[in-house]
Design a protein around this motif. Sequence first.
Motif, PDB file in Angstrom:
ATOM      1  N   ALA A  99       0.809  -1.205   0.000  1.00  0.00           N
ATOM      2  CA  ALA A  99       0.000   0.000   0.000  1.00  0.00           C
ATOM      3  C   ALA A  99       0.847   1.262   0.000  1.00  0.00           C
ATOM      4  O   ALA A  99       0.442   2.296  -0.535  1.00  0.00           O
ATOM      5  N   THR A 100       2.034   1.176   0.582  1.00  0.00           N
ATOM      6  CA  THR A 100       2.930   2.334   0.642  1.00  0.00           C
ATOM      7  C   THR A 100       3.626   2.587  -0.682  1.00  0.00           C
ATOM      8  O   THR A 100       3.718   3.729  -1.142  1.00  0.00           O
ATOM      9  N   TYR A 101       4.123   1.528  -1.321  1.00  0.00           N
ATOM     10  CA  TYR A 101       4.962   1.678  -2.505  1.00  0.00           C
ATOM     11  C   TYR A 101       4.223   1.508  -3.836  1.00  0.00           C
ATOM     12  O   TYR A 101       4.856   1.617  -4.892  1.00  0.00           O
ATOM     13  N   ASN A 102       2.925   1.233  -3.802  1.00  0.00           N
ATOM     14  CA  ASN A 102       2.199   1.049  -5.057  1.00  0.00           C
ATOM     15  C   ASN A 102       2.479   2.192  -6.021  1.00  0.00           C
ATOM     16  O   ASN A 102       2.373   3.366  -5.655  1.00  0.00           O
ATOM     17  N   ALA A 103       2.828   1.846  -7.273  1.00  0.00           N
ATOM     18  CA  ALA A 103       3.287   2.858  -8.235  1.00  0.00           C
ATOM     19  C   ALA A 103       2.190   3.819  -8.647  1.00  0.00           C
ATOM     20  O   ALA A 103       2.487   4.892  -9.187  1.00  0.00           O
ATOM     21  N   SER A 107       0.671   5.600  -0.957  1.00  0.00           N
ATOM     22  CA  SER A 107       0.704   6.858  -0.215  1.00  0.00           C
ATOM     23  C   SER A 107       2.050   7.549  -0.352  1.00  0.00           C
ATOM     24  O   SER A 107       2.121   8.778  -0.520  1.00  0.00           O
ATOM     25  N   SER A 108       3.147   6.785  -0.303  1.00  0.00           N
ATOM     26  CA  SER A 108       4.464   7.416  -0.401  1.00  0.00           C
ATOM     27  C   SER A 108       4.724   7.961  -1.803  1.00  0.00           C
ATOM     28  O   SER A 108       5.367   9.007  -1.967  1.00  0.00           O
ATOM     29  N   LYS A 109       4.225   7.271  -2.826  1.00  0.00           N
ATOM     30  CA  LYS A 109       4.399   7.752  -4.203  1.00  0.00           C
ATOM     31  C   LYS A 109       3.650   9.060  -4.416  1.00  0.00           C
ATOM     32  O   LYS A 109       4.177  10.012  -5.013  1.00  0.00           O
ATOM     33  N   LEU A 110       2.429   9.144  -3.933  1.00  0.00           N
ATOM     34  CA  LEU A 110       1.634  10.358  -4.089  1.00  0.00           C
ATOM     35  C   LEU A 110       2.274  11.541  -3.369  1.00  0.00           C
ATOM     36  O   LEU A 110       2.360  12.654  -3.910  1.00  0.00           O
ATOM     37  N   ILE A 111       2.735  11.317  -2.150  1.00  0.00           N
ATOM     38  CA  ILE A 111       3.345  12.403  -1.380  1.00  0.00           C
ATOM     39  C   ILE A 111       4.687  12.797  -1.987  1.00  0.00           C
ATOM     40  O   ILE A 111       5.050  13.988  -2.003  1.00  0.00           O
ATOM     41  N   GLU A 112       5.440  11.835  -2.516  1.00  0.00           N
ATOM     42  CA  GLU A 112       6.700  12.168  -3.172  1.00  0.00           C
ATOM     43  C   GLU A 112       6.450  13.027  -4.406  1.00  0.00           C
ATOM     44  O   GLU A 112       7.215  13.956  -4.704  1.00  0.00           O
ATOM     45  N   GLU A 153      15.908   6.420  -2.008  1.00  0.00           N
ATOM     46  CA  GLU A 153      15.731   6.179  -3.439  1.00  0.00           C
ATOM     47  C   GLU A 153      14.331   5.686  -3.781  1.00  0.00           C
ATOM     48  O   GLU A 153      14.052   5.372  -4.942  1.00  0.00           O
ATOM     49  N   ALA A 154      13.441   5.642  -2.814  1.00  0.00           N
ATOM     50  CA  ALA A 154      12.082   5.162  -3.065  1.00  0.00           C
ATOM     51  C   ALA A 154      11.321   6.128  -3.960  1.00  0.00           C
ATOM     52  O   ALA A 154      11.527   7.346  -3.909  1.00  0.00           O
ATOM     53  N   ASN A 155      10.473   5.594  -4.813  1.00  0.00           N
ATOM     54  CA  ASN A 155       9.593   6.378  -5.683  1.00  0.00           C
ATOM     55  C   ASN A 155      10.348   7.257  -6.683  1.00  0.00           C
ATOM     56  O   ASN A 155       9.862   8.305  -7.098  1.00  0.00           O
ATOM     57  N   GLN A 156      11.534   6.820  -7.073  1.00  0.00           N
ATOM     58  CA  GLN A 156      12.346   7.597  -8.007  1.00  0.00           C
ATOM     59  C   GLN A 156      12.458   6.928  -9.372  1.00  0.00           C
ATOM     60  O   GLN A 156      13.346   7.267 -10.157  1.00  0.00           O
ATOM     61  N   GLY A 157      11.553   6.000  -9.677  1.00  0.00           N
ATOM     62  CA  GLY A 157      11.586   5.343 -10.978  1.00  0.00           C
ATOM     63  C   GLY A 157      11.380   6.308 -12.122  1.00  0.00           C
ATOM     64  O   GLY A 157      12.119   6.292 -13.121  1.00  0.00           O
TER      65      GLY A 157
END
Length: 522
Positions: A99-103, A107-112, A153-157
């Motif tokens: 749920a946190t890392y879903n592309a 939640s973390s992707k959206l906030i990033e 480096e999370a959400n940096q694809g």
Amino acid sequence: MKKIFYICFASGLLLLASCDNGFEELNKDPNAVTADRFNPAYLFTTGQYNTAKGDESNSLNYAEPFVQHMASLSNVGIFDFQGDKYVYHKGNNEQLWKATYNAVSGSSKLIEDVITLAKDKPQYHNLYHMARIWKTVIFHRLTDMYGDIPYFEANQGYYKQIYKPKYDAQKDIYANMLSELEDATAKLDAGQTVFASPDIVYAGNIAKWKRFGYSMMLRLGMRMSKVDPAAAEAWVKKAYAGGVFSSVDDNLFIKGTDKAGTQEVLTNGQSWTLAVSGRSPGKIAKTFFDYMKSHNDPRLKYTVAVYTDPTNVATKKTDPAVQKGMPNGLDRITLPSSPSYDPNVPGQEHQFSGVNRDVFAKLDGPRMLLTYGEVQFMLAEAAVRGWITGDAAQFYRNGVTGAMKTLAQYDVSATIPDADITAYLTAFPFVGVADKEKAFEQINSEYWVATFLNGYESFANVRRSGYPKLVPVNYPDNETGGTYPRRLRYPDDEPVLNADNYNESVARQGADNYKTHVWWDK
């Protein structure tokens, strides 16, 4: 990206130099999403909401029974509380991570995305700093449950083409989160745009956001009390000086949006409600029930209930005298051997107390993330440690009062009269600071009660403080060999999809199992 080149000819000569006016604007991709074309505030709302919705099975099915708030007779199935027996269930074990890392919806992707699109844009000054604070809410829960995780480096694809992010040491993650909280909270400015509509928590109230930021700093600072007391003390002092939650009106929670239940079977967003209101959900653990009953806790009659007919809420009984908690670690075969079991009552699990559905199973009800009561208990412990000035006994009283008054935010029917709160504090006053260990036990036992249904925080604080002293279960083929769990396993696909970084993390942190301690739990 399609590039349009304009080449100008004059008198048969190529005059490139004279034709650069407007070149950069013409070469912009008209379909690109950039800060000047898209308002990142739209993403912020969803990022907040998704922080509290969609990850329930991880908290409810693992963390809540780990801390013996909840118990269950089953060890299989999507809503069957595998944490009761320390057994592995792939979906529930991985849910918070996914749920946190879903592309798309993570939640973390959206906030990033909000942070990236709002950075260095004056019109988004407060939004940028709000997103930085909110990021710590997301990532501190994740690292507390799994340990070392992809963070820097999370959400940096998309932004940096990093598709296999490294796992960062929890120590470094905590250092960055605290630094971010300090900087972002200080830079919030009520004189600039406050983004009231996109903010579904505080409606852009900067004063509340500042108290929220410093309260998060307090939580993270206290989390380090075992592993690095000096750093913990320094951050706790900064948080206290900055100004933390001042009443239950500051409580941090996200409310559901589906009051009518029309989307209940179509999405995972309301699975918390399904889990606590079905025919055979988890029941109130005997450990939790007995503690509250032994204290004649006025919250008990609002928190739990027995439904003699589990399909009919009208059969609810809230009198503590006719209720009982379910022992942890039992199944339908072993339950009859328990002294708690009454063979004359039909329905094995339905003779035990469950969550009061009228209070906690509302489709538009709140998920508590951080409360005034918790903050006051943390200050009480800090005062006992001598880290801050102030009356530990008063902080303790404030914590109990705040925790009890918070129930009314779930439903007005759970409003506890002031006289009942006073009677509780009179019967169970603060034990004092002379015996610090007894004070820590009392404070953190009440913290455990205050964090009912906030499994992430309760599990973290039980590991940090050691209180209450829970007796582990030892169900056959459990993941810990009958010792108390310290974390969850990484998702099964991580050793395949991100092998090098996964292996590096395991080599640094320890075996990928439920027994390995996270950094602050050493």
